[in-house]
Enzyme design. Structure first.
Site, mmCIF file in Angstrom:
data_model
loop_
_atom_site.group_PDB
_atom_site.id
_atom_site.type_symbol
_atom_site.label_atom_id
_atom_site.label_comp_id
_atom_site.label_asym_id
_atom_site.label_seq_id
_atom_site.Cartn_x
_atom_site.Cartn_y
_atom_site.Cartn_z
ATOM 1 C CG HIS A 1 -20.720 1.767 14.070
ATOM 2 N ND1 HIS A 1 -20.516 2.916 13.357
ATOM 3 C CD2 HIS A 1 -21.080 2.159 15.314
ATOM 4 C CE1 HIS A 1 -20.754 3.962 14.123
ATOM 5 N NE2 HIS A 1 -21.092 3.529 15.323
ATOM 6 C CE LYS B 1 -18.727 -0.948 7.710
ATOM 7 N NZ LYS B 1 -18.721 -0.212 8.984
ATOM 8 C CE1 TYR C 1 -19.472 2.617 5.281
ATOM 9 C CE2 TYR C 1 -18.622 4.822 5.632
ATOM 10 C CZ TYR C 1 -19.594 3.869 5.843
ATOM 11 O OH TYR C 1 -20.689 4.164 6.610
#
Length: 185
Positions: free
Chosen positions: A63, A73, A133
């Site tokens: 993704h 992230k 995350y």
């Protein structure tokens, strides 16, 4: 220093190992400290923390978010183990289309820093896994995109032939098709 930052062979991707303090009661570690991360060149302002729980052989990804919604992230597996994987989507990068996979687990305590122009996904390697995350931009459904997990050009060595996937994760394009549709950075 409470963290060890290691560069990888992909532009901007870092493996981060926190210092773990343990005794007969268990362990303690810092998982994020802005000052230490800034000193290592990670200066994003994280605005949201996410948590997913998955059973064995669940594959989530690959993704990414496009445009202004793109997300950096900071990924950690706090329970179980995952094969965490990133793919460079920056078209003019020397490592465009290259992937990197790292095992993150509750035992090795490592984290993976993923810059905003990468696709990201993971495979659960244990009966269950909890993945936490941080992101530096909120989720935008209209900017969501992905690359099909088994694109042969990515040469990702997933240790499973038939993972458990969401319906959406079965329909993402190959990297080549994403480039043709101008869905990369």
């Amino acid at each position: 220093m409470p963290f060890e930052f290691s560069d990888t062979d992909l532009r901007g991707v870092k493996i981060i190992k926190p210092t773990v303090f343990g005794d007969e009661r268990g362990q303690f570690m810092e998982v994020y400290k802005r000052e230490a991360f800034n000193e290592a060149g990670i200066e994003e302002e994280f605005v949201q923390d996410n948590c997913s729980k998955s059973e064995a052989n669940v594959l989530r990804g690959l993704h990414y978010q496009r445009g202004d919604a793109a997300q950096t992230k900071l990924v950690q597996c706090s329970g179980g183990a995952i094969l965490d994987t990133v793919v460079d989507l920056k078209y003019d990068s020397d490592t465009f289309g290259h992937s990197k996979s790292v095992i993150l687990s509750e035992h090795n305590n490592r984290m993976l820093y993923v810059p905003r122009d990468y696709a990201h996904g993971f495979l659960t390697l244990t009966d269950n896994a909890t993945v936490r995350y941080k992101v530096d931009s909120k989720y935008s459904p209209e900017d969501e995109a992905g690359i099909i997990w088994d694109d042969p050009t990515l040469e990702i060595d997933w240790p499973v032939d038939d993972p458990k996937l969401s319906d959406k994760d079965t329909t993402w394009p190959t990297l080549e098709a994403a480039v043709e549709r101008d869905l990369v950075f």
